[in-house]
Design a protein around this motif. Structure first.
Motif, PDB file in Angstrom:
ATOM      1  N   UNK A  73       0.818  -1.217   0.000  1.00 14.47           N
ATOM      2  CA  UNK A  73       0.000   0.000   0.000  1.00 14.47           C
ATOM      3  C   UNK A  73       0.848   1.261   0.000  1.00 14.47           C
ATOM      4  N   UNK A  74       2.095   1.174   0.461  1.00 13.53           N
ATOM      5  CA  UNK A  74       2.975   2.351   0.533  1.00 13.53           C
ATOM      6  C   UNK A  74       4.261   2.174  -0.256  1.00 13.53           C
ATOM      7  N   UNK A  75       4.656   0.935  -0.518  1.00 16.22           N
ATOM      8  CA  UNK A  75       5.915   0.638  -1.179  1.00 16.22           C
ATOM      9  C   UNK A  75       7.089   0.513  -0.226  1.00 16.22           C
ATOM     10  N   UNK A  76       6.870   0.797   1.049  1.00 19.08           N
ATOM     11  CA  UNK A  76       7.961   0.782   2.031  1.00 19.08           C
ATOM     12  C   UNK A  76       8.557  -0.605   2.205  1.00 19.08           C
ATOM     13  N   UNK A  77       9.879  -0.656   2.397  1.00 22.64           N
ATOM     14  CA  UNK A  77      10.547  -1.901   2.772  1.00 22.64           C
ATOM     15  C   UNK A  77      10.350  -2.052   4.279  1.00 22.64           C
ATOM     16  N   UNK A  84      15.778  -0.807  -0.329  1.00 19.72           N
ATOM     17  CA  UNK A  84      14.868   0.076  -1.037  1.00 19.72           C
ATOM     18  C   UNK A  84      13.482  -0.539  -1.113  1.00 19.72           C
ATOM     19  N   UNK A  85      12.489   0.327  -1.157  1.00 17.49           N
ATOM     20  CA  UNK A  85      11.113  -0.127  -1.289  1.00 17.49           C
ATOM     21  C   UNK A  85      10.745  -0.390  -2.737  1.00 17.49           C
ATOM     22  N   UNK A  86       9.483  -0.754  -2.948  1.00 16.26           N
ATOM     23  CA  UNK A  86       8.945  -0.983  -4.283  1.00 16.26           C
ATOM     24  C   UNK A  86       8.143   0.246  -4.706  1.00 16.26           C
ATOM     25  N   UNK A  87       7.900   0.370  -5.995  1.00 19.14           N
ATOM     26  CA  UNK A  87       7.164   1.513  -6.530  1.00 19.14           C
ATOM     27  C   UNK A  87       5.673   1.197  -6.528  1.00 19.14           C
ATOM     28  N   UNK A  88       4.873   2.148  -6.032  1.00 20.02           N
ATOM     29  CA  UNK A  88       3.412   2.023  -6.075  1.00 20.02           C
ATOM     30  C   UNK A  88       2.869   2.883  -7.210  1.00 20.02           C
ATOM     31  N   UNK A  89       1.856   2.369  -7.905  1.00 23.75           N
ATOM     32  CA  UNK A  89       1.233   3.087  -9.008  1.00 23.75           C
ATOM     33  C   UNK A  89      -0.228   3.362  -8.670  1.00 23.75           C
ATOM     34  N   UNK A  90      -0.749   4.538  -9.051  1.00 22.02           N
ATOM     35  CA  UNK A  90      -2.169   4.825  -8.838  1.00 22.02           C
ATOM     36  C   UNK A  90      -3.047   3.834  -9.605  1.00 22.02           C
ATOM     37  N   UNK A  91      -4.159   3.452  -8.985  1.00 19.25           N
ATOM     38  CA  UNK A  91      -5.095   2.482  -9.570  1.00 19.25           C
ATOM     39  C   UNK A  91      -6.495   3.085  -9.598  1.00 19.25           C
ATOM     40  N   UNK A  92      -7.210   2.839 -10.694  1.00 19.52           N
ATOM     41  CA  UNK A  92      -8.636   3.161 -10.799  1.00 19.52           C
ATOM     42  C   UNK A  92      -9.349   1.884 -11.220  1.00 19.52           C
TER      43      UNK A  92
END
Length: 106
Positions: A73-77, A84-92
């Motif tokens: 939900x945040x990409x945080x590690x 490093x964390x992961x990348x989050x993308x906006x979703x519709x």
């Protein structure tokens, strides 16, 4: 930037599950947390392992290769070995369609 329809529909991402999806030419990891679909990068930043081979525990994806844990939900590690964390993308969501906004895709 604009949203791209992915090649999976909402029923193909069951509650508490992960699935790999294609958004244009990009791959994204879809996860269903409490009925809400999230889209993130699909590889572990530690050594590039495919996160879709891991498992989802609540909002946490666990990498199958070395056990790194990320919040989808945040990409945080949340736990290494990744720094490093992961990348989050906006979703519709539109009906059963899942749309993801990825920089550089039209």
């Amino acid at each position: 930037m604009s949203y791209v329809v992915v090649d999976k529909k909402t029923p193909e991402v069951p509650l508490g599950e992960l699935t790999l999806a294609k958004a244009g030419q990009a791959l994204v990891l879809l996860s269903n947390v409490d009925g809400e679909i999230h889209a993130t990068s699909w590889t572990c930043p530690h050594e590039g392992a495919a996160l879709n081979y891991g498992f989802l525990d609540g909002n946490e994806v666990v990498c199958a290769s070395h056990g790194a844990i990320f919040d989808v939900t945040t990409g945080d590690v949340l736990s290494g070995p990744s720094d490093y964390g992961i990348v989050c993308f906006p979703v519709k969501i539109e009906g059963e369609d899942i749309l993801v906004e990825i920089p550089g895709l039209a």
